[in-house]
Design an enzyme around this catalytic site. Structure first.
Site, PDB file in Angstrom:
ATOM      1  N   GLN A   1       0.824  -1.207   0.000  1.00  0.00           N
ATOM      2  CA  GLN A   1       0.000   0.000   0.000  1.00  0.00           C
ATOM      3  C   GLN A   1       0.859   1.259   0.000  1.00  0.00           C
ATOM      4  O   GLN A   1       0.321   2.356  -0.104  1.00  0.00           O
ATOM      5  CB  GLN A   1      -0.898   0.020   1.253  1.00  0.00           C
ATOM      6  CG  GLN A   1      -1.910  -1.105   1.311  1.00  0.00           C
ATOM      7  CD  GLN A   1      -2.624  -1.167   2.645  1.00  0.00           C
ATOM      8  OE1 GLN A   1      -2.636  -2.194   3.296  1.00  0.00           O
ATOM      9  NE2 GLN A   1      -3.228  -0.056   3.078  1.00  0.00           N
TER      10      GLN A   1
ATOM     11  N   GLU B   1     -12.575   3.249   5.746  1.00  0.00           N
ATOM     12  CA  GLU B   1     -12.514   2.771   7.125  1.00  0.00           C
ATOM     13  C   GLU B   1     -13.782   2.989   7.950  1.00  0.00           C
ATOM     14  O   GLU B   1     -14.139   2.125   8.761  1.00  0.00           O
ATOM     15  CB  GLU B   1     -11.326   3.426   7.838  1.00  0.00           C
ATOM     16  CG  GLU B   1      -9.985   2.950   7.329  1.00  0.00           C
ATOM     17  CD  GLU B   1      -8.837   3.754   7.905  1.00  0.00           C
ATOM     18  OE1 GLU B   1      -8.000   3.164   8.608  1.00  0.00           O
ATOM     19  OE2 GLU B   1      -8.774   4.973   7.656  1.00  0.00           O
TER      20      GLU B   1
ATOM     21  N   ALA C   1      -5.584   5.500   5.786  1.00  0.00           N
ATOM     22  CA  ALA C   1      -6.307   6.567   6.478  1.00  0.00           C
ATOM     23  C   ALA C   1      -7.570   6.996   5.738  1.00  0.00           C
ATOM     24  O   ALA C   1      -8.028   8.127   5.891  1.00  0.00           O
ATOM     25  CB  ALA C   1      -5.400   7.780   6.721  1.00  0.00           C
TER      26      ALA C   1
ATOM     27  N   THR D   1      -2.888  11.588  10.669  1.00  0.00           N
ATOM     28  CA  THR D   1      -2.543  12.457  11.803  1.00  0.00           C
ATOM     29  C   THR D   1      -1.107  12.939  11.707  1.00  0.00           C
ATOM     30  O   THR D   1      -0.755  13.927  12.345  1.00  0.00           O
ATOM     31  CB  THR D   1      -2.774  11.727  13.138  1.00  0.00           C
ATOM     32  OG1 THR D   1      -2.097  10.467  13.115  1.00  0.00           O
ATOM     33  CG2 THR D   1      -4.273  11.469  13.350  1.00  0.00           C
TER      34      THR D   1
ATOM     35  N   ARG E   1      -7.314  -1.569   9.110  1.00  0.00           N
ATOM     36  CA  ARG E   1      -8.482  -0.762   8.789  1.00  0.00           C
ATOM     37  C   ARG E   1      -9.090  -0.104  10.043  1.00  0.00           C
ATOM     38  O   ARG E   1      -9.556  -0.778  10.952  1.00  0.00           O
ATOM     39  CB  ARG E   1      -9.522  -1.646   8.123  1.00  0.00           C
ATOM     40  CG  ARG E   1     -10.642  -0.922   7.405  1.00  0.00           C
ATOM     41  CD  ARG E   1     -11.499  -1.943   6.677  1.00  0.00           C
ATOM     42  NE  ARG E   1     -12.393  -1.316   5.713  1.00  0.00           N
ATOM     43  CZ  ARG E   1     -13.090  -2.007   4.810  1.00  0.00           C
ATOM     44  NH1 ARG E   1     -12.990  -3.324   4.758  1.00  0.00           N
ATOM     45  NH2 ARG E   1     -13.892  -1.382   3.962  1.00  0.00           N
TER      46      ARG E   1
ATOM     47  N   ARG F   1      -4.407   7.480  17.483  1.00  0.00           N
ATOM     48  CA  ARG F   1      -5.742   7.542  16.872  1.00  0.00           C
ATOM     49  C   ARG F   1      -6.781   6.881  17.769  1.00  0.00           C
ATOM     50  O   ARG F   1      -7.955   7.270  17.748  1.00  0.00           O
ATOM     51  CB  ARG F   1      -5.747   6.921  15.476  1.00  0.00           C
ATOM     52  CG  ARG F   1      -7.034   7.172  14.699  1.00  0.00           C
ATOM     53  CD  ARG F   1      -6.974   6.648  13.288  1.00  0.00           C
ATOM     54  NE  ARG F   1      -6.378   7.580  12.350  1.00  0.00           N
ATOM     55  CZ  ARG F   1      -7.056   8.422  11.579  1.00  0.00           C
ATOM     56  NH1 ARG F   1      -8.377   8.484  11.665  1.00  0.00           N
ATOM     57  NH2 ARG F   1      -6.436   9.222  10.735  1.00  0.00           N
TER      58      ARG F   1
ATOM     59  N   PHE G   1      -5.951  -3.814   3.700  1.00  0.00           N
ATOM     60  CA  PHE G   1      -6.550  -3.503   5.002  1.00  0.00           C
ATOM     61  C   PHE G   1      -5.535  -2.920   5.992  1.00  0.00           C
ATOM     62  O   PHE G   1      -5.738  -2.988   7.203  1.00  0.00           O
ATOM     63  CB  PHE G   1      -7.207  -4.748   5.619  1.00  0.00           C
ATOM     64  CG  PHE G   1      -8.019  -5.564   4.669  1.00  0.00           C
ATOM     65  CD1 PHE G   1      -9.142  -5.021   4.064  1.00  0.00           C
ATOM     66  CD2 PHE G   1      -7.662  -6.855   4.354  1.00  0.00           C
ATOM     67  CE1 PHE G   1      -9.901  -5.766   3.173  1.00  0.00           C
ATOM     68  CE2 PHE G   1      -8.411  -7.610   3.454  1.00  0.00           C
ATOM     69  CZ  PHE G   1      -9.526  -7.058   2.863  1.00  0.00           C
TER      70      PHE G   1
END
Length: 780
Positions: free
Chosen positions: A213, A729, A527, A458, A358, A326, A244
């Site tokens: 990814q 997500e 994200a 973030t 995820r 998070r 994921f």
């Protein structure tokens, strides 16, 4: 299932523009088997195969290392150890240098890669790995976070969020509850496992086909491991068979090993681990131990909260810092806390280094929020939905989060109200109460839970993207961007955006493999921001070309620029219309540049981690889900009878894809909270390392009735691409309703007087134990 007609925006539509239910670009190839994944690629002559040798203790020093039998095994060409890494033996995504590619002198979890065998065939490499003789001086291992002391080692700096005086608010509250909740982890269990295929080039060059990814991160890791500049490494990704989050950093290991071997031997090298080795050696969703204290009034209004989120992070930091951050960002979910304190504990353990999954910590944070809602409801004898609605974010003095971001786009109340009506919640609540009163064994439960999920990385610098668009002289378009396709439909959506800009049919837009050689310095497709970022970058590139075409047409045909209008398949220039391809041909002859690199960076966001304050999220995505379950109180087995979902995606770019993401995300979330259980034994061995021991949801586990609707009134208040919202997500967390419906059914055994405190995953065993606790409580 509820589906809505796409918006037509009052004009003729092109075939496959935005707001149309365009099918996934590879859908037919997926179901026919024609889609090319890395293991389907034709192997060049001389291709070698790699296999990892994994440690057999959880913690200790390597005292003996005899690989002579491995090297002598049939078909073996080379054996790699840490000493064979020509550059930096590290694959830490955060630069902490705490995650070696191959263990060097000591191991820190059972299954840590210690060496790699390179052989003529995959079978030969696998067999040779078993011949290694490694001696260890075992040391004590910390496996479970529940065993960690107060001064236990952390893999990264913890975060604290604080707004108001929570200690004083809790002390002054009429009611106070303290508790603890365990939330399990989750294996990614993608259909396509980890894989890398490296092809050596001249000089220091290497091309790696990687199922990742984050192509740019893999590029950097391979370059560092080889000791070459990034420009010598090209990473290519056409598609993944699922990600994921499991392929955000975990692909680094396989790509670096394959690349090192390919350059050392000057032959192509493929590394595709067995599913067992993949599950053992790669990180998972963090499991959490959540301690909470909540103070509340007689009406159920929350006055103050205090959370501690302890996470099993594994032996290295990986992404545990931002994941646990998070979790804290979502300890409020949709609820306003007048005073709040939340602290993370990213704990070092002698287990595999856990990673992105995820939701990225958000689901674990929300689970804490929903638990305290249940605690308050049961303590006061109220319906949990009543307590949820009472504590929702509002306006003015009730719209600031624990991290001091003002919630400006709150639609949770409307989403909940509409779902409550469409799911017929009140009537079904009465019917279930009547059913349970007459049914001594089968108990039903009902729950409606909301979701508010923040959208943006973030880490502010990741909120950027690039894209490359070429228009060829026949009017066809080549599209490349920094996002990766893992089945979620990103390429289709971005192609729709480009088609919409030029007002051409989507089959005129060619989607090409993501490659670091075309779009550099990309952020991970993670994200939930893949479309937000890459769609805007592609739109920017298309608009650059479009503006050049408008300027050219206006000058060439002597009309004002505002009289050059792109229409479906054609362009109106003054009172004349010509096909799009004809305009492109004219522009080429006039030497107009028909290529552009687009770029986008998310505005408004900022974050000061030291202060625990800022605006880490550009906007929030909202949804709600209502679940009804039946529980057999003699066995703990259960069925999901019905689920109703209402989710808002802004002005959806593609409703078919969005509904598919909602359905899939919900089922995956349901698996996390019900059946998917990770178990390590006392030696630190993962015992749930294969489909035979790890239970993902099956088709038969889906709700018997499954209603999914999009909020057709929704529109993103922020100027995202076509005012859409992320959908990757947020739907995952809708599955919390299943856990709370199970809790509701269990609570009925004791007349809803005691909170069942049901941990996740709520396996039949855990449900049965909770039922027995309720029976004991009810008998008092």
């Amino acid at each position: 299932m509820t589906r809505h007609e796409p918006r037509t925006q009052g004009k003729a539509k092109i075939d496959g523009g935005v707001a149309s239910d365009e099918k996934h670009d590879s859908a037919r190839k997926h179901v026919s088997g024609e889609a090319i994944y890395i293991d389907d690629m034709a192997e060049p002559a001389g291709t070698l195969h790699a296999c990892l040798g994994l440690s057999e203790v959880a913690h200790g020093a390597i005292t003996g290392f005899d690989l002579s039998d491995v090297r002598a095994a049939p078909g073996v060409v080379a054996v790699l150890t840490a000493n064979d890494v020509p550059g930096d033996n590290d694959m830490s995504p955060t630069g902490l240098h705490d995650e070696p590619i191959l263990a060097d002198g000591r191991v820190q979890f059972f299954g840590q890669p210690v060496f790699a065998v390179i052989a003529e065939t995959r079978e030969a490499a696998r067999r040779a790995c078993r011949l290694a003789k490694i001696d260890y001086a075992e040391e004590p291992a910390l496996i479970d976070v529940a065993d960690a002391a107060d001064d236990a080692k952390l893999v990264t700096a913890p975060l604290k969020l604080e707004r108001g005086d929570s200690a004083a608010a809790i002390a002054a509250a009429p009611h106070t509850i303290r508790g603890q909740m365990r939330v399990g982890g989750q294996d990614h269990f993608y259909l396509e496992g980890q894989i890398a295929f490296a092809l050596p080039g001249e000089d220091g060059d290497v091309t790696v086909f990687s199922s990742t990814q984050h192509p740019s991160e893999v590029q950097h890791m391979v370059a560092h491991a080889l000791g070459v500049p990034s420009h010598a490494v090209t990473i290519e990704v056409r598609r993944m068979g699922g990600g994921f989050g499991g392929k955000e950093t975990q692909a680094n290991l396989f790509a670096t090993i394959a690349a090192i071997a390919a350059k050392k031997l000057n032959r192509p090298v493929k590394l595709r681990p067995d599913r067992d080795d993949d599950m053992t050696a790669t990180g998972k969703r963090h499991d959490f131990l959540i301690d909470y204290t909540v103070g509340f009034d007689d009406e159920g209004g929350i006055l103050g909260v205090d959370f501690t989120y302890a996470a099993r992070c594994g032996y290295a930091a990986d992404l545990s810092g931002p994941v646990t951050d998070r979790a804290l960002f979502h300890c409020d979910n949709t609820y306003f806390y007048p005073a709040a304190r939340a602290v993370s504990r990213p704990l070092y353990t002698n287990t595999v280094s856990n990673t992105a999954f995820r939701g990225f910590g958000g689901p674990q944070g929300m689970i804490g929020a929903e638990r305290i809602i249940d605690e308050v409801a049961f303590a006061l004898g109220r319906d949990p939905l009543e307590i949820r609605k009472k504590n929702l974010y509002g306006t003015d003095d009730r719209n600031v989060t624990p991290y001091h971001q003002t919630v400006e786009d709150n639609v949770a109340e409307r989403v909940i109200a509409e779902l409550e009506a469409s799911a017929d919640y009140a009537a079904r609540r009465r019917e279930i109460a009547a059913f349970n009163a007459k049914s001594p064994v089968i108990k039903r439960g009902l729950a409606l839970t909301p979701v508010k999920f923040g959208i943006s990385f973030t880490a502010t610098h990741f909120n950027q993207a690039g894209a490359l668009v070429h228009v060829y002289t026949d009017g066809s378009v080549h599209l490349n961007h920094g996002g990766t396709e893992m089945g979620q439909g990103l390429h289709t959506k971005v192609a729709q955006i480009v088609a919409e800009e030029f007002q051409i049919d989507i089959d005129q837009v060619k989607i090409t493999a993501t490659t670091t050689g075309k779009v550099p310095n990309t952020s991970a497709t993670a994200a939930s921001s893949g479309t937000d970022l890459n769609g805007m970058a592609a739109q920017d590139a298309a608009r650059q070309i479009k503006n050049r075409l408008i300027a050219f047409a206006a000058e060439a045909h002597d009309v004002p620029k505002d009289q050059v209008v792109f229409l479906p398949g054609r362009v109106r220039i003054g009172n004349r219309e010509i096909p799009f391809a004809e305009l492109i041909g004219e522009a080429y002859m006039a030497r107009i540049q028909l290529s552009a690199a687009g770029f986008y960076k998310t505005p408004k966001i900022h974050w000061d981690r030291d202060k625990g304050q800022g605006r880490p999220f550009y906007y929030f995505a909202y949804g709600a889900a209502c679940a009804e379950v039946s529980v057999d109180t003699l066995t703990g087995e259960y069925m999901i009878e019905r689920v109703d979902i209402l989710h808002e995606t802004g002005r959806s770019l593609n409703r078919a894809i969005d509904i598919g993401q909602i359905e899939g995300g919900f089922i995956q979330g349901m698996g996390w909270l019900t059946t998917e259980e990770l178990i390590w034994d006392g030696k630190g061995r993962l015992r749930t390392h294969a489909p035979s021991t790890y239970k993902i949801p099956l088709a038969s586990d889906r709700p018997k009735v499954f209603n999914v609707a999009l909020a057709d009134w929704a529109e993103n208040a922020e100027p995202t691409v076509h005012r859409s919202k992320a959908v990757g997500e947020p739907p995952f967390m809708l599955a919390m309703c299943v856990l709370h419906a199970l809790s509701d059914a269990v609570a009925s055994v004791a007349g809803h007087t005691v909170c069942p405190r049901l941990d996740a995953p709520a396996t039949p065993e855990r449900v049965l134990m909770a039922v027995e606790r309720m029976k004991a409580e009810g008998a008092r």
